[in-house]
Design a protein around this motif. Structure first.
Motif, mmCIF file in Angstrom:
data_model
loop_
_atom_site.group_PDB
_atom_site.id
_atom_site.type_symbol
_atom_site.label_atom_id
_atom_site.label_comp_id
_atom_site.label_asym_id
_atom_site.label_seq_id
_atom_site.Cartn_x
_atom_site.Cartn_y
_atom_site.Cartn_z
ATOM 1 N N VAL A 189 0.812 -1.219 0.000
ATOM 2 C CA VAL A 189 0.000 0.000 0.000
ATOM 3 C C VAL A 189 0.843 1.266 0.000
ATOM 4 N N ALA A 190 2.159 1.135 0.176
ATOM 5 C CA ALA A 190 3.032 2.305 0.189
ATOM 6 C C ALA A 190 4.444 1.859 -0.172
ATOM 7 N N GLU A 191 5.164 2.749 -0.854
ATOM 8 C CA GLU A 191 6.543 2.460 -1.226
ATOM 9 C C GLU A 191 7.336 3.754 -1.171
ATOM 10 N N ARG A 192 8.524 3.680 -0.582
ATOM 11 C CA ARG A 192 9.359 4.874 -0.435
ATOM 12 C C ARG A 192 10.832 4.506 -0.578
ATOM 13 N N LEU A 193 11.537 5.212 -1.459
ATOM 14 C CA LEU A 193 12.990 5.107 -1.581
ATOM 15 C C LEU A 193 13.588 6.451 -1.196
ATOM 16 N N VAL A 194 14.549 6.439 -0.284
ATOM 17 C CA VAL A 194 15.141 7.684 0.194
ATOM 18 C C VAL A 194 16.520 7.863 -0.434
ATOM 19 N N PRO A 195 16.961 9.107 -0.652
ATOM 20 C CA PRO A 195 18.243 9.357 -1.319
ATOM 21 C C PRO A 195 19.401 8.631 -0.649
ATOM 22 N N PHE A 196 20.302 8.098 -1.498
ATOM 23 C CA PHE A 196 21.459 7.364 -1.000
ATOM 24 C C PHE A 196 22.628 7.582 -1.945
ATOM 25 N N PRO A 197 23.823 7.882 -1.427
ATOM 26 C CA PRO A 197 24.076 8.214 -0.021
ATOM 27 C C PRO A 197 23.576 9.618 0.285
ATOM 28 N N GLY A 198 23.346 9.891 1.536
ATOM 29 C CA GLY A 198 22.857 11.197 1.939
ATOM 30 C C GLY A 198 23.416 11.575 3.289
ATOM 31 N N THR A 199 22.897 12.649 3.813
ATOM 32 C CA THR A 199 23.350 13.136 5.116
ATOM 33 C C THR A 199 22.434 12.684 6.246
ATOM 34 N N GLY A 200 21.528 11.762 5.924
ATOM 35 C CA GLY A 200 20.557 11.302 6.912
ATOM 36 C C GLY A 200 19.168 11.348 6.325
ATOM 37 N N ILE A 201 18.244 10.626 6.925
ATOM 38 C CA ILE A 201 16.885 10.573 6.418
ATOM 39 C C ILE A 201 15.943 11.325 7.355
ATOM 40 N N ASP A 202 14.828 11.766 6.815
ATOM 41 C CA ASP A 202 13.796 12.402 7.624
ATOM 42 C C ASP A 202 12.863 11.306 8.127
ATOM 43 N N ALA A 203 13.329 10.582 9.124
ATOM 44 C CA ALA A 203 12.591 9.424 9.608
ATOM 45 C C ALA A 203 11.223 9.812 10.160
ATOM 46 N N GLU A 204 11.137 10.965 10.810
ATOM 47 C CA GLU A 204 9.853 11.393 11.381
ATOM 48 C C GLU A 204 8.795 11.547 10.298
ATOM 49 N N ALA A 205 9.178 12.145 9.166
ATOM 50 C CA ALA A 205 8.222 12.347 8.078
ATOM 51 C C ALA A 205 7.798 11.006 7.476
ATOM 52 N N ILE A 206 8.744 10.085 7.343
ATOM 53 C CA ILE A 206 8.416 8.773 6.779
ATOM 54 C C ILE A 206 7.450 8.036 7.691
ATOM 55 N N VAL A 207 7.723 8.056 8.994
ATOM 56 C CA VAL A 207 6.869 7.352 9.951
ATOM 57 C C VAL A 207 5.470 7.964 9.968
ATOM 58 N N THR A 208 5.388 9.272 9.930
ATOM 59 C CA THR A 208 4.076 9.939 9.903
ATOM 60 C C THR A 208 3.280 9.514 8.667
ATOM 61 N N GLY A 209 3.947 9.468 7.521
ATOM 62 C CA GLY A 209 3.274 9.056 6.296
ATOM 63 C C GLY A 209 2.786 7.618 6.361
ATOM 64 N N LEU A 210 3.570 6.742 6.971
ATOM 65 C CA LEU A 210 3.157 5.355 7.098
ATOM 66 C C LEU A 210 1.932 5.213 7.994
ATOM 67 N N GLY A 211 1.848 6.066 9.015
ATOM 68 C CA GLY A 211 0.675 6.048 9.878
ATOM 69 C C GLY A 211 -0.597 6.385 9.118
ATOM 70 N N ARG A 212 -0.492 7.317 8.165
ATOM 71 C CA ARG A 212 -1.664 7.680 7.363
ATOM 72 C C ARG A 212 -2.070 6.560 6.409
ATOM 73 N N GLN A 213 -1.115 5.702 6.033
ATOM 74 C CA GLN A 213 -1.412 4.607 5.114
ATOM 75 C C GLN A 213 -2.017 3.389 5.816
ATOM 76 N N ARG A 214 -2.112 3.422 7.126
ATOM 77 C CA ARG A 214 -2.679 2.319 7.914
ATOM 78 C C ARG A 214 -2.002 0.982 7.600
ATOM 79 N N VAL A 215 -0.684 1.003 7.545
ATOM 80 C CA VAL A 215 0.063 -0.225 7.263
ATOM 81 C C VAL A 215 0.104 -1.098 8.513
ATOM 82 N N ASP A 216 0.222 -2.397 8.311
ATOM 83 C CA ASP A 216 0.456 -3.276 9.458
ATOM 84 C C ASP A 216 1.769 -4.036 9.348
ATOM 85 N N ALA A 217 2.559 -3.772 8.269
ATOM 86 C CA ALA A 217 3.890 -4.374 8.148
ATOM 87 C C ALA A 217 4.749 -3.495 7.247
#
Length: 373
Positions: A189-217
């Motif tokens: 129901v959701a797919e995300r690829l984050v830039p690599f290599p980078g200076t770090g990921i915006d984990a908070e934004a990714i987690v928030t988006g996953l919450g809206r997708q109602r994922v269970d895995a």
């Protein structure tokens, strides 16, 4: 003898090797390990494990009378830099062995052009390889299909998200995972690829988006520090106790970097884990501890695979198959024939197939099921 002295006994400086030239009396292996970059936290474990393998071979008299030396290269640098370093030593080593990200793997494969055998030991992206390239790890389907099936069947994981780093291996994982999940009657129901290599990921934004997708895995193909950062943020989120996470790149060093995990919902699918307790792993741990003491870096799955890669290179040399033309077919024969003679310098014998599913419990990864296709 302390750990530094043990390493110095078998590891040669690459500048020294370049100046002194080839030495046919020695079996010299280029050791490609991530000493910097995203996977840099795993490099020391790989160095200790490779040193253990070389020490075992030398204690047994070497390979057909030739002592084993390792020439260390930092495979955590940019792909072009690693490839250039490897080319510079291509005529001075008998083979390359190591683990690193697959963008570096592809650059090395192209640059070496079949001039020297190259044993790539971690999970890989699959597909055919050029002459001389030996893949010791698992493809995405081999590694992850049994684990996803277990979680769909046992945990009812139906709505999957795929989150990975944007380079070759995670892209291949996402393609394979989509097929695996759909074949089990579940959905992505959701797919995300984050830039690599980078200076770090915006984990908070990714987690928030996953919450809206109602994922269970969530299937995680982030690597190294990005994986640690994501897991640290996720464990503190409201999703942590009800959403399953599965990773094909999580090992003990990465779990430690994340500060551990007590959610009960973080899983890893790898060839081995430090605490799994079977005879081979316990024997390896004892040999490692006897040589380096109890404070050496943990023997994670990447390290064990590199240990096996050094012993595989030696076994290929023993049967005169450590050449670009013979390495691939020679590996198949060594791993399937049951002949132990070429592995005479390897106390634990050849590497094993298959893997395990483990669950994070604090700072440990506890095996809960064997995995097979």
């Amino acid at each position: 003898m302390d750990s530094t002295s043990v390493v110095r006994a078998v590891v040669r400086d690459r500048v020294e090797v370049a100046l002194t030239g080839p030495d046919p009396a020695v079996l010299r292996l280029g050791l490609l390990l991530p000493l910097s970059g995203a996977l840099g936290l795993t490099g020391p474990s790989g160095l200790m494990a490779s040193t253990l393998a070389a020490t075992e071979l030398n204690t047994a008299g070497g390979v057909v009378g030739r002592p084993v030396q390792l020439v260390l290269l930092d495979a955590g640098q940019a792909p072009g830099v690693v490839a250039a370093d490897a080319i510079a030593l291509a005529g001075l080593v008998d083979a390359y062995v190591g683990f690193h990200t697959s963008d570096v793997h592809r650059a090395l494969e192209i640059a070496l052009g079949g001039r020297v055998p190259y044993i790539f030991t971690p999970p890989h992206e699959g597909g055919r390889r050029r002459a001389g390239v030996v893949l010791l790890g698992d493809s995405p389907t081999q590694q992850l299909a049994p684990a996803v099936r277990w979680l769909v069947t046992r945990r009812g994981a139906r709505r999957w998200a795929l989150v990975g780093s944007d380079y070759i291996w995670p892209r291949a994982v996402h393609q394979a995972a989509g097929r695996i999940v759909r074949a089990l009657g579940a959905e992505v129901v959701a797919e995300r690829l984050v830039p690599f290599p980078g200076t770090g990921i915006d984990a908070e934004a990714i987690v928030t988006g996953l919450g809206r997708q109602r994922v269970d895995a969530i299937l995680l193909s982030l690597v190294g520090r990005d994986l640690a950062q994501f897991n640290r943020v996720f464990a503190a989120s409201p999703l942590a106790s009800r959403v399953v996470r599965l990773s094909g790149s999580l090992e003990e060093n990465g779990l430690l970097a994340a500060g551990g995990d007590d959610t009960g919902e973080l899983y890893a699918a790898m060839r081995s884990f430090a605490g799994q307790g079977d005879d081979r792993r316990m024997s390896l741990a004892e040999r490692h501890r006897a040589l380096f003491g109890g404070t050496a870096p943990v023997l994670d799955a990447y390290a064990e695979a590199c240990y096996d890669g050094v012993h595989l290179a030696a076994a290929l040399a023993a049967v005169r198959a450590l050449t670009p033309e013979l390495a691939q077919v020679g590996t198949v024969r060594l791993l399937t024939s049951g002949d132990r003679m070429p592995w005479s310098g390897a106390p634990l014998g050849p590497p094993r197939a298959g893997g395990f599913l483990a669950r994070a419990t604090g700072l440990d990864l506890t095996v809960i099921a064997p995995l097979s296709g």
